[in-house]
Design a protein around this motif. Sequence first.
Motif, PDB file in Angstrom:
ATOM      1  N   GLU A   1      13.168  -0.958  -3.643  1.00  0.00           N
ATOM      2  CA  GLU A   1      12.871   0.118  -4.591  1.00  0.00           C
ATOM      3  C   GLU A   1      13.074   1.491  -3.954  1.00  0.00           C
ATOM      4  OE1 GLU A   1       9.057   2.065  -6.968  1.00  0.00           O
ATOM      5  OE2 GLU A   1       8.926  -0.009  -6.259  1.00  0.00           O
TER       6      GLU A   1
ATOM      7  N   TYR B   1       0.800  -1.729   2.549  1.00  0.00           N
ATOM      8  CA  TYR B   1       1.238  -3.028   2.049  1.00  0.00           C
ATOM      9  C   TYR B   1       1.225  -4.022   3.206  1.00  0.00           C
ATOM     10  CZ  TYR B   1       3.194  -0.656  -2.094  1.00  0.00           C
ATOM     11  OH  TYR B   1       3.381   0.067  -3.246  1.00  0.00           O
TER      12      TYR B   1
ATOM     13  N   VAL C   1       9.530  -3.823  -1.521  1.00  0.00           N
ATOM     14  CA  VAL C   1       9.208  -2.397  -1.653  1.00  0.00           C
ATOM     15  C   VAL C   1      10.366  -1.544  -1.138  1.00  0.00           C
ATOM     16  CG1 VAL C   1       7.634  -0.562  -0.940  1.00  0.00           C
ATOM     17  CG2 VAL C   1       6.732  -2.834  -1.486  1.00  0.00           C
TER      18      VAL C   1
ATOM     19  N   HIS D   1       4.266   6.567  -2.621  1.00  0.00           N
ATOM     20  CA  HIS D   1       5.307   6.046  -1.743  1.00  0.00           C
ATOM     21  C   HIS D   1       5.869   7.104  -0.782  1.00  0.00           C
ATOM     22  CE1 HIS D   1       6.364   2.235  -4.283  1.00  0.00           C
ATOM     23  NE2 HIS D   1       5.274   2.094  -3.560  1.00  0.00           N
TER      24      HIS D   1
ATOM     25  N   THR E   1      -1.415   4.408   1.257  1.00  0.00           N
ATOM     26  CA  THR E   1      -0.655   3.263   0.748  1.00  0.00           C
ATOM     27  C   THR E   1      -0.333   2.311   1.896  1.00  0.00           C
ATOM     28  OG1 THR E   1       0.329   4.637  -0.971  1.00  0.00           O
ATOM     29  CG2 THR E   1       1.419   2.537  -0.472  1.00  0.00           C
TER      30      THR E   1
ATOM     31  N   ASP F   1       5.564  -7.986   1.889  1.00  0.00           N
ATOM     32  CA  ASP F   1       6.067  -7.243   0.726  1.00  0.00           C
ATOM     33  C   ASP F   1       7.123  -6.201   1.111  1.00  0.00           C
ATOM     34  OD1 ASP F   1       4.278  -8.569  -1.007  1.00  0.00           O
ATOM     35  OD2 ASP F   1       2.664  -7.175  -0.486  1.00  0.00           O
TER      36      ASP F   1
END
Length: 430
Positions: free
Chosen positions: A123, A112, A120, A76, A110, A116
Amino acid sequence: MKYHPIDNKLFVKNRKNFMSAMRPSSLAVFNSNDMYPISADSAMPFEQHRDIFYLSGVDQEESILVLFPDSPKEKHREILFLKETNDHIAVWEGEKLTKERALEVSGIKTVYWLQDMEKVMFELMTQCDTVYINTNEHYRASVETQTREDRYTDWLKKKYPAHTVAKSNPILQRLRSVKDKIEIDLMQQACDITNKGFRRVLDFIKPGVWEYEIEAEYMHEFLRNRSKKFAYTPIIASGNNANVLHYIENNQQCKAGDLILMDVGAEYANYSSDMTRTVPVSGRFSDRQKEVYNAVLRVKDEASKMLVPGNLWEPYHIEVGKLMTSELLNLGLLDKADVQNENPDWPAYKKYFMHGTSHHIGLDTHDYGLLHEPMQSNNVFTVEPGIYIPEEGFGIRLEDDLVIQESGEPFNLMRDIPITVEEIEDLMNS
């Protein structure tokens, strides 16, 4: 995209440099530009926001980049959110980035889908203290439209009001003003395409052609060399039109004996070139036109020598003003009394040369750069002095794009584009 793929190590490096300047426990977000509607079902051609392109290489609408160097999850620390492609989109619009292709373009592992994003981001926002928002603080900025970036910022601040807010722009102003070798090579390609366009129009120009026909000749050459467009709205200004600094109508017929001022540049891979040349419609300069032309060229050449590390933008322009004052005195456009009695806030030379000499150029034609900080190696500046004489029916401007070097004079990206009176006359009469 029309341009060749760009080595993603450029974008990997740009992200690393940006993240090294972020505060501890902070996150930065960057959005693509909107697709702007015209009317009915029509939209303007998409133009990617230069900041997300600079940091990712993604050249696609509805994309979001998130940088979170202190994320507890390694995956992330760099994230792309993209619009999910499907068979319907592929048929009607062409294929969009897949996750695999996004990795190739950006170097970001990464990825997405956009649906989403809110989950995400919740978080991520629980794990950081500061969020960097991206604002437009360019000294020439005048924005009346709420952008996709603005709307996202409003949403983020409303949803997470307890976070400290910081600005990305001061970091980007510094980073983007210093070009990587890959960037300079891309700008060189843009300048080389501009060179081809200029040489094409030298063969085309003659009494009776229309300004818009010259514009079309440039566009033809740009497109056939992988440029998607002009880097900015072109100026094709014949005769007295050249004395209107931002003349863009390009709708007048070119007359024998007139000059044509052409301020044009090709883009390549979103990087700009910015050239100005002034040429005679009939293929030969008059003695007076040649006299003024060479005065402008001397100022350009001397001003170029001042683009060295350590110099400051404002004092540089004062020195260029002194050069121009000397030339205008020699041309008989000013006399000593004009100079002795001048207003310090608007010197006498401004009557005939009323704009600045240089600006940063790069992903934007008027690119990022903090003008109060000293010039440094790999800044790229235009140099564009001009003399405008409405009472004589012509204006002359000459402009090149130059890379500041660690030592010595700057490197001219437009060194191969004809500029002397002799070169232009020889090419127009060969």
